[in-house]
Scaffold this active site. Sequence first.
Site, PDB file in Angstrom:
ATOM      1  N   LYS A 128       0.865  -1.188   0.000  1.00  0.00           N
ATOM      2  CA  LYS A 128       0.000   0.000   0.000  1.00  0.00           C
ATOM      3  C   LYS A 128       0.895   1.228   0.000  1.00  0.00           C
ATOM      4  O   LYS A 128       2.029   1.180   0.464  1.00  0.00           O
ATOM      5  CB  LYS A 128      -0.860   0.017   1.267  1.00  0.00           C
ATOM      6  N   ASP A 168      -6.885   4.413  -4.587  1.00  0.00           N
ATOM      7  CA  ASP A 168      -7.581   4.227  -3.317  1.00  0.00           C
ATOM      8  C   ASP A 168      -8.241   5.592  -3.035  1.00  0.00           C
ATOM      9  O   ASP A 168      -8.435   6.368  -3.987  1.00  0.00           O
ATOM     10  CB  ASP A 168      -6.587   3.823  -2.203  1.00  0.00           C
ATOM     11  N   SER A 380      -7.886  -5.592 -10.630  1.00  0.00           N
ATOM     12  CA  SER A 380      -6.546  -5.062 -10.897  1.00  0.00           C
ATOM     13  C   SER A 380      -5.612  -6.177 -11.372  1.00  0.00           C
ATOM     14  O   SER A 380      -4.810  -5.990 -12.292  1.00  0.00           O
ATOM     15  CB  SER A 380      -5.953  -4.429  -9.630  1.00  0.00           C
TER      16      SER A 380
HETATM   17  N1  GLU Z   1      -7.260   0.217  -3.047  1.00  0.00           N
HETATM   18  C1  GLU Z   1      -7.974  -0.968  -3.360  1.00  0.00           C
HETATM   19  C2  GLU Z   1      -8.020  -1.879  -2.157  1.00  0.00           C
HETATM   20  O1  GLU Z   1      -8.102  -1.409  -1.042  1.00  0.00           O
HETATM   21  C3  GLU Z   1      -7.515  -1.626  -4.648  1.00  0.00           C
HETATM   22  C4  GLU Z   1      -6.065  -1.913  -4.749  1.00  0.00           C
HETATM   23  C5  GLU Z   1      -5.603  -2.366  -6.136  1.00  0.00           C
HETATM   24  O2  GLU Z   1      -6.399  -2.385  -7.064  1.00  0.00           O
HETATM   25  O3  GLU Z   1      -4.409  -2.678  -6.244  1.00  0.00           O
HETATM   26  O4  GLU Z   1      -8.030  -3.071  -2.264  1.00  0.00           O
END
Ligand code: GLU
Length: 448
Positions: A128, A168, A380
């Site tokens: 993240k 995000d 993704s």
């Molecule tokens: N931010 C999204 C999550 O909390 C997606 C992350 C992504 O697509 O890599 O899972």
Amino acid sequence: MTVNQYLTTLQHQIEQKYQGQTEFIQATAEFLPTIAPYLAEHPEIIEHDLLSLLIIPERLIQFRVPWQDDEGKWHANHGYRVQYNSTLGPYKGGIRFHPSVNESIMKFLAFEQIFKNALTSLPIGGGKGGSDFDPKGKSDAEIMRFCQSFMTELQKYIGPDTDVPAGDIGVGHREIGYLFGQYKRLNSFQAGVLTGKPVDFWGSLARKEATGYGLVYFVKHLLADQEEVLENKRVVVSGSGNVAIYAIEKAQALGALVLTCSDSSGYIYDEKGIDLETVKKIKEEQRGRISAYLEVHPEATYVANESVWSLSAPYEIALPCATQNEITQHLAQDMIKAGVKIVAEGANMPSDLEAIQAYQQNNVIYCPGKAANAGGVAVSALEMAQNSQRLAWSFSEVDQKLNEIMLNIYETCQQTACEYAEKNNLVAGANIAGFAKVAQGMLSQGLV
Ligand code: GLU
């Protein structure tokens, strides 16, 4: 040492070592006790003290992000990327731009992401990133300069086979576009270095919809297990960002009545059902406040400065899609009074520990974010697959795969819950199933 002693000691060590990292401590406190029955069957995990290793990120990158506003004034923000665990594949997880971002929030999100990604059964590790930059009120040019500066540093650490960020909170197509452009200038055109790209340059169809649609698919499969359907169910949603909008869209398509949506200033209650076109116009086109809904629908109610979870109107399904810790014990009690039967999290950790306890004590089925909102990261991973193949799949092909993935996640969580805890204890099911994959992988890779 018994399993429970091992876990309690570990949690105590985490609290000592990472004092002040409240969200991270909360995430481990939610996770560790639930995996006890698995550890009891797998003594090798405690023998190798695998968990002490797992809770340390493989790499935690922090950097300065200097940028200039439209008046020529310089600012600096903190930038982060937590490369938490690469057992199952390249680090994968979004980037958040929000003033609350700090090391604790980055670590809790990345920690959750490890198990969420494992649950998708796709080849992705957990990571993240983000910044305490506040995109609210910034011009397009300021957003662009910030994204360029952020990527100038981040590009040293990412790549299609090493670490693949996405969006995000505060990071959507516009930001991904600027980040992608800057990566390209400094390196070369690498389609798979980011996901959540606009469809024009190698983004996947249905990625934008995936988290919200996936959340509703998860609930649909849970309801089907009880020989129920979403049709005519009353649903309360928090948030009005990407996750909330597409959760509302799919819930309505399946015949549910969605009563609310919200932003950080207040919430809308529309007993006729939320008019999604209006919400999309306000949020996706105008980047405005949700209170503007009343300009189109004066008959609806806007409640300022209050949580949507204090709503007293009756409903059965809650979809928290705003942010972490939006539901405290007190609000959970209000939800229970309103008759909630299922809480499925579109956001990451929107329910605090006491709220989860309240659900469990009142037979509310709790679907934790790491299972219920995994559709976003799953698509993704499908975007990465399409990029590698240099192919683009149709909307319905991706959507169908998303539905299958959510069914698989639901079944895995439910079967694991039945095996190690009890039926419908989906938090135990999700944590154990996700952890088992990662732990077995770590052991077979020699604990690295
Ligand atoms: N931010 C999204 C999550 O909390 C997606 C992350 C992504 O697509 O890599 O899972």
